[in-house]
Design a protein around this motif. Structure first.
Motif, mmCIF file in Angstrom:
data_model
loop_
_atom_site.group_PDB
_atom_site.id
_atom_site.type_symbol
_atom_site.label_atom_id
_atom_site.label_comp_id
_atom_site.label_asym_id
_atom_site.label_seq_id
_atom_site.Cartn_x
_atom_site.Cartn_y
_atom_site.Cartn_z
ATOM 1 N N SER A 70 0.981 -1.006 0.108
ATOM 2 C CA SER A 70 -0.088 0.193 -0.024
ATOM 3 C C SER A 70 0.990 1.344 0.021
ATOM 4 C CB SER A 70 -0.957 -0.097 1.216
ATOM 5 O OG SER A 70 -0.129 -0.040 2.425
ATOM 6 N N GLU A 71 1.819 1.115 0.710
ATOM 7 C CA GLU A 71 2.884 2.484 0.723
ATOM 8 C C GLU A 71 3.544 2.569 -0.546
ATOM 9 O OE1 GLU A 71 5.386 3.052 4.138
ATOM 10 O OE2 GLU A 71 3.922 1.728 5.387
ATOM 11 N N ALA A 72 4.093 1.549 -1.103
ATOM 12 C CA ALA A 72 4.699 1.370 -2.384
ATOM 13 C C ALA A 72 3.840 2.037 -3.432
ATOM 14 C CB ALA A 72 5.234 0.257 -2.713
ATOM 15 N N GLU A 77 2.086 6.514 -6.873
ATOM 16 C CA GLU A 77 1.145 7.507 -7.362
ATOM 17 C C GLU A 77 1.668 8.843 -6.898
ATOM 18 O OE1 GLU A 77 -2.918 4.668 -6.541
ATOM 19 O OE2 GLU A 77 -2.134 6.023 -4.953
ATOM 20 N N GLY A 78 2.271 9.224 -5.932
ATOM 21 C CA GLY A 78 2.567 10.575 -5.486
ATOM 22 C C GLY A 78 3.540 11.046 -6.567
ATOM 23 N N ILE A 88 3.347 -2.859 -9.459
ATOM 24 C CA ILE A 88 3.366 -2.978 -8.184
ATOM 25 C C ILE A 88 2.082 -4.003 -7.970
ATOM 26 C CG2 ILE A 88 3.076 -2.199 -5.689
ATOM 27 C CD1 ILE A 88 4.861 0.131 -6.723
ATOM 28 N N ASN A 89 0.900 -3.365 -8.650
ATOM 29 C CA ASN A 89 -0.449 -4.084 -8.497
ATOM 30 C C ASN A 89 -0.142 -5.406 -9.004
ATOM 31 O OD1 ASN A 89 -2.101 -2.284 -7.096
ATOM 32 N ND2 ASN A 89 -2.403 -0.924 -8.884
ATOM 33 N N ASP A 90 0.518 -5.870 -9.840
ATOM 34 C CA ASP A 90 0.648 -6.824 -10.346
ATOM 35 C C ASP A 90 1.611 -7.929 -9.851
ATOM 36 O OD1 ASP A 90 -1.356 -6.348 -12.306
ATOM 37 O OD2 ASP A 90 0.257 -6.062 -14.013
ATOM 38 N N LEU A 91 2.304 -7.727 -8.789
ATOM 39 C CA LEU A 91 3.015 -8.515 -7.995
ATOM 40 C C LEU A 91 2.573 -9.138 -7.019
ATOM 41 C CD1 LEU A 91 5.817 -5.811 -6.983
ATOM 42 C CD2 LEU A 91 6.078 -7.560 -8.774
ATOM 43 N N PRO A 92 3.036 -10.396 -6.778
ATOM 44 C CA PRO A 92 2.065 -11.412 -6.000
ATOM 45 C C PRO A 92 1.912 -10.838 -4.614
ATOM 46 C CG PRO A 92 4.075 -12.434 -7.112
ATOM 47 C CD PRO A 92 3.995 -11.207 -7.410
ATOM 48 N N ASP A 94 2.632 -11.733 -1.716
ATOM 49 C CA ASP A 94 3.828 -11.884 -0.702
ATOM 50 C C ASP A 94 5.201 -11.238 -1.188
ATOM 51 O OD1 ASP A 94 4.200 -13.837 -2.673
ATOM 52 O OD2 ASP A 94 4.907 -15.356 -1.471
ATOM 53 N N ALA A 95 4.975 -10.764 -2.541
ATOM 54 C CA ALA A 95 6.426 -9.920 -2.932
ATOM 55 C C ALA A 95 7.020 -8.979 -2.146
ATOM 56 C CB ALA A 95 5.928 -9.432 -4.341
ATOM 57 N N VAL A 96 8.528 -9.006 -2.121
ATOM 58 C CA VAL A 96 9.164 -7.899 -1.435
ATOM 59 C C VAL A 96 9.243 -6.898 -2.346
ATOM 60 C CG1 VAL A 96 11.299 -7.414 -0.656
ATOM 61 C CG2 VAL A 96 10.274 -9.491 -0.062
ATOM 62 N N ILE A 97 8.781 -5.785 -2.224
ATOM 63 C CA ILE A 97 8.639 -4.525 -3.002
ATOM 64 C C ILE A 97 9.698 -3.522 -2.721
ATOM 65 C CG2 ILE A 97 7.162 -2.565 -3.963
ATOM 66 C CD1 ILE A 97 4.742 -4.265 -2.948
ATOM 67 N N SER A 98 11.024 -3.476 -3.413
ATOM 68 C CA SER A 98 11.945 -2.670 -3.283
ATOM 69 C C SER A 98 12.127 -1.751 -4.122
ATOM 70 C CB SER A 98 13.281 -3.604 -3.288
ATOM 71 O OG SER A 98 13.340 -4.181 -4.641
#
Length: 184
Positions: A70-72, A77-78, A88-92, A94-98
């Motif tokens: 949600s923060e990513a 968006e910002g 990001i929306n298409d990542l699983p 449990d994905a680590v978003i870096s």
């Protein structure tokens, strides 16, 4: 070379702040980055390359950080980066978003990267073309910029010479010149 693609993206955002970022992987011969912006001519590529050299000279440290989904999404968006939000929306779940940051520039990325931009000693933007977002003709046509990077100028010069040699041996060009066949 993946770090070079981020330097390219930073340079494009400096020169074309309205550009939207898509993806920028390394490939066998270098790297590319897709942008949502009008097509670029050789003069524009040369200006971007000059800006890349300034960024490299700044020698920014590259740092990695992670954000919850949600923060990513809010972060991208910002920054008004719709392609990154879609990724990001298409990542699983449990994905680590870096993300990786260098100077004033931050990009969604799985990495890895160099510790700073300093090791990039020899870069060259080769060409630009059109590329559909996510490879589908149903999606928007983006501008893809191809480049290459080396840690030594001698390696870059050797690669550029190799590209020129390939052009000289182009069978389509040679066949027309020797009047073996014609193309319309």
């Amino acid at each position: 070379r993946h770090t070079a693609s981020h330097v390219l993206a930073e340079a494009v955002k400096r020169l074309y702040p309205e550009a939207k970022l898509a993806i920028g992987p390394s490939i066998d011969t270098g790297f590319y980055y897709d942008f949502d912006l009008p097509s670029l001519d050789r003069a524009a590529l040369d200006a971007i390359e000059a800006e890349m050299k300034k960024i490299i000279k700044e020698g920014a440290e590259i740092t990695r950080f992670e954000l919850p989904r949600s923060e990513a999404i809010k972060y991208m968006e910002g920054k008004e980066e719709p392609y990154k939000v879609e990724l990001i929306n298409d990542l699983p779940e449990d994905a680590v978003i870096s993300f990786y940051s260098q100077g004033e520039f931050t990009d969604l990325c799985a990495g890895p990267h160099l510790m700073s931009t300093k090791p990039l000693k020899a870069i060259k933007l080769i060409s630009s073309s059109g590329a559909y977002w996510r490879g589908s003709e149903k999606n928007k046509m983006l501008t893809r910029v191809y480049g290459t990077a080396f840690t030594k100028n001698a390696d870059l010069e050797e690669y550029l010479k190799h590209l020129e040699d390939i052009k000289l041996r182009d069978h389509n060009k040679l066949g027309r010149e020797m009047e073996i066949f014609t193309t319309v």
